[in-house]
Design a protein around this motif. Structure first.
Motif, mmCIF file in Angstrom:
data_model
loop_
_atom_site.group_PDB
_atom_site.id
_atom_site.type_symbol
_atom_site.label_atom_id
_atom_site.label_comp_id
_atom_site.label_asym_id
_atom_site.label_seq_id
_atom_site.Cartn_x
_atom_site.Cartn_y
_atom_site.Cartn_z
ATOM 1 N N UNK A 314 0.836 -1.201 0.000
ATOM 2 C CA UNK A 314 0.000 0.000 0.000
ATOM 3 C C UNK A 314 0.871 1.251 0.000
ATOM 4 N N UNK A 315 0.382 2.301 -0.651
ATOM 5 C CA UNK A 315 1.107 3.568 -0.681
ATOM 6 C C UNK A 315 0.431 4.624 0.192
ATOM 7 N N UNK A 316 -0.796 4.360 0.655
ATOM 8 C CA UNK A 316 -1.501 5.278 1.544
ATOM 9 C C UNK A 316 -2.114 4.478 2.693
ATOM 10 N N UNK A 317 -2.492 5.178 3.751
ATOM 11 C CA UNK A 317 -3.109 4.497 4.890
ATOM 12 C C UNK A 317 -4.495 3.965 4.533
ATOM 13 N N UNK A 318 -5.170 4.647 3.630
ATOM 14 C CA UNK A 318 -6.475 4.155 3.188
ATOM 15 C C UNK A 318 -6.315 2.823 2.465
ATOM 16 N N UNK A 319 -5.274 2.720 1.619
ATOM 17 C CA UNK A 319 -5.008 1.451 0.939
ATOM 18 C C UNK A 319 -4.634 0.368 1.946
ATOM 19 N N UNK A 320 -3.885 0.743 2.978
ATOM 20 C CA UNK A 320 -3.515 -0.222 4.015
ATOM 21 C C UNK A 320 -4.768 -0.790 4.683
ATOM 22 N N UNK A 321 -5.724 0.070 5.022
ATOM 23 C CA UNK A 321 -6.954 -0.398 5.661
ATOM 24 C C UNK A 321 -7.715 -1.341 4.748
ATOM 25 N N UNK A 322 -7.758 -0.994 3.460
ATOM 26 C CA UNK A 322 -8.481 -1.833 2.490
ATOM 27 C C UNK A 322 -7.802 -3.191 2.341
ATOM 28 N N UNK A 323 -6.470 -3.175 2.225
ATOM 29 C CA UNK A 323 -5.734 -4.427 2.074
ATOM 30 C C UNK A 323 -5.826 -5.271 3.350
ATOM 31 N N UNK A 324 -5.791 -4.620 4.527
ATOM 32 C CA UNK A 324 -5.895 -5.349 5.785
ATOM 33 C C UNK A 324 -7.226 -6.087 5.883
ATOM 34 N N UNK A 325 -8.304 -5.427 5.427
ATOM 35 C CA UNK A 325 -9.622 -6.068 5.450
ATOM 36 C C UNK A 325 -9.653 -7.261 4.495
ATOM 37 N N UNK A 326 -9.053 -7.093 3.311
ATOM 38 C CA UNK A 326 -9.042 -8.164 2.306
ATOM 39 C C UNK A 326 -8.239 -9.378 2.793
ATOM 40 N N UNK A 327 -7.157 -9.109 3.514
ATOM 41 C CA UNK A 327 -6.258 -10.189 3.922
ATOM 42 C C UNK A 327 -6.630 -10.804 5.268
ATOM 43 N N UNK A 328 -7.681 -10.272 5.902
ATOM 44 C CA UNK A 328 -8.120 -10.821 7.172
ATOM 45 C C UNK A 328 -7.235 -10.431 8.336
ATOM 46 N N UNK A 329 -6.581 -9.286 8.227
ATOM 47 C CA UNK A 329 -5.703 -8.844 9.313
ATOM 48 C C UNK A 329 -6.499 -8.192 10.447
ATOM 49 N N UNK A 330 -7.733 -7.825 10.175
ATOM 50 C CA UNK A 330 -8.536 -7.124 11.201
ATOM 51 C C UNK A 330 -9.471 -8.090 11.918
#
Length: 330
Positions: A314-330
């Protein structure tokens, strides 16, 4: 006769008078030729435009002849330049039209490992901006580490984005070869599985195997498609970008080693501190408040966030949140 220079009979007559004299004015040439002065002035203007005569700044202006060989050579050069430009434009139009009308101009079938290797090499030799790759396990045309054209392209500034599927790293020397590529400037990521093999040069041409085939020496030669500018090519590029978004970056550690791709993609690459910090970040809590709540410095909080952004690509924190949700990190 000077038809080759595009002269009319009257223009040639006046030009011959100029050649026979050092300089002459329009009234003088009118007297010598028997033509009206206004006609001579029009002819002199035409000769000047064709590069065969030149006036002085005197009043009335004096005209002198330009040597005919120089004038003709310049005219021929100008005409050749125009012809080349016209032919180039027409050729581009012809190719574009043929590709739209003839599927054979858009998709070319390549058969055999040797032919496939040759086309892959040519694509990289001709690349100027970027190469995109899907690398699956069990090579078809190029064993791992044999693609030396990549290093030549990287050296001249071509960007390489390469996606490796996990099973690729089971091949002999695969890890060492990937490390060598990353050290040379390759941007590498890993995914659990890739749907096909793919190479794209400058988003203008791609090679995509049609028949799987197998490693050199195994039964059945590979058959691939060479795909040029079309909706199919755009779809292949979109497929690459889709997988690239969710892939795990493979950056070298301090010891010059790659991370364990399987561990990174196991769904739990984060520490307990990372997961707690991420949950607070996604909840909209500011860095200062996160640091205070977790007993960390703001710099440590930002370092953890940057680490997670790198893991997620991810290049932004918004992308990080989106990727975290997709990868099951949350």
């Amino acid at each position: 006769m000077l038809e080759a220079a595009g002269l009319t009979a009257v223009e040639e007559s006046v030009y011959r008078l100029l050649v026979a004299t050092t300089t002459a004015s329009a009234p003088e040439l009118a007297g010598q030729s028997g033509l009206p002065q206004h006609r001579v002035e029009a002819v002199l203007a035409a000769l000047t435009g064709k590069g065969l005569a030149g006036p002085t700044d005197s009043d009335p202006p004096q005209y002198s002849a330009v040597p005919p060989d120089v004038a003709l050579l310049q005219r021929r050069t100008d005409e050749l330049d125009k012809a080349r430009s016209t032919v180039t434009d027409l050729l581009d139009l012809y190719r574009s039209t043929r590709r739209r009308q003839d599927a054979g101009q858009l998709i070319e079938v390549i058969t055999g490992a040797e032919s496939l290797r040759l086309h892959l090499r040519q694509m990289q030799d001709n690349a100027r901006h970027e190469m995109l790759w899907f690398c699956k396990a069990q090579y078809v045309a190029m064993p791992s580490g044999s693609n030396r054209a990549e290093y030549d392209a990287l050296a001249r500034g071509v960007r390489y984005r390469v996606l490796y599927e996990q099973a690729f790293f089971d091949d002999d020397n695969a890890v060492d070869n990937v490390i060598e590529g990353v050290q040379a400037g390759e941007i590498a990521r890993s995914v659990p599985h890739l749907p096909l093999r793919l190479a794209v040069a400058d988003r203008a041409i791609a090679i995509c195997p049609l028949v799987p085939g197998g490693p050199q020496g195994s039964p059945g030669e590979p058959t691939a498609a060479l795909v040029r500018g079309s909706s199919l090519l755009e779809a292949l590029i979109s497929l690459f970008e889709r997988y690239w978004e969710t892939a795990v970056p493979l950056s070298l550690g301090a010891a010059g080693t790659l991370p364990d791709a399987r561990a990174a993609q196991s769904g739990d690459p984060l520490s307990e501190t990372d997961r707690r910090l991420l949950s607070l970040l996604v909840a909209g809590i500011a860095d200062k408040a996160i640091a205070s709540q977790m007993g960390l410095s703001r710099r440590t909080v930002q370092r953890h966030i940057q680490h997670m952004m790198t893991l997620a690509g991810a290049t932004t924190r918004m992308q990080l949140a989106w990727q975290a949700a997709r990868r099951g990190w949350l």
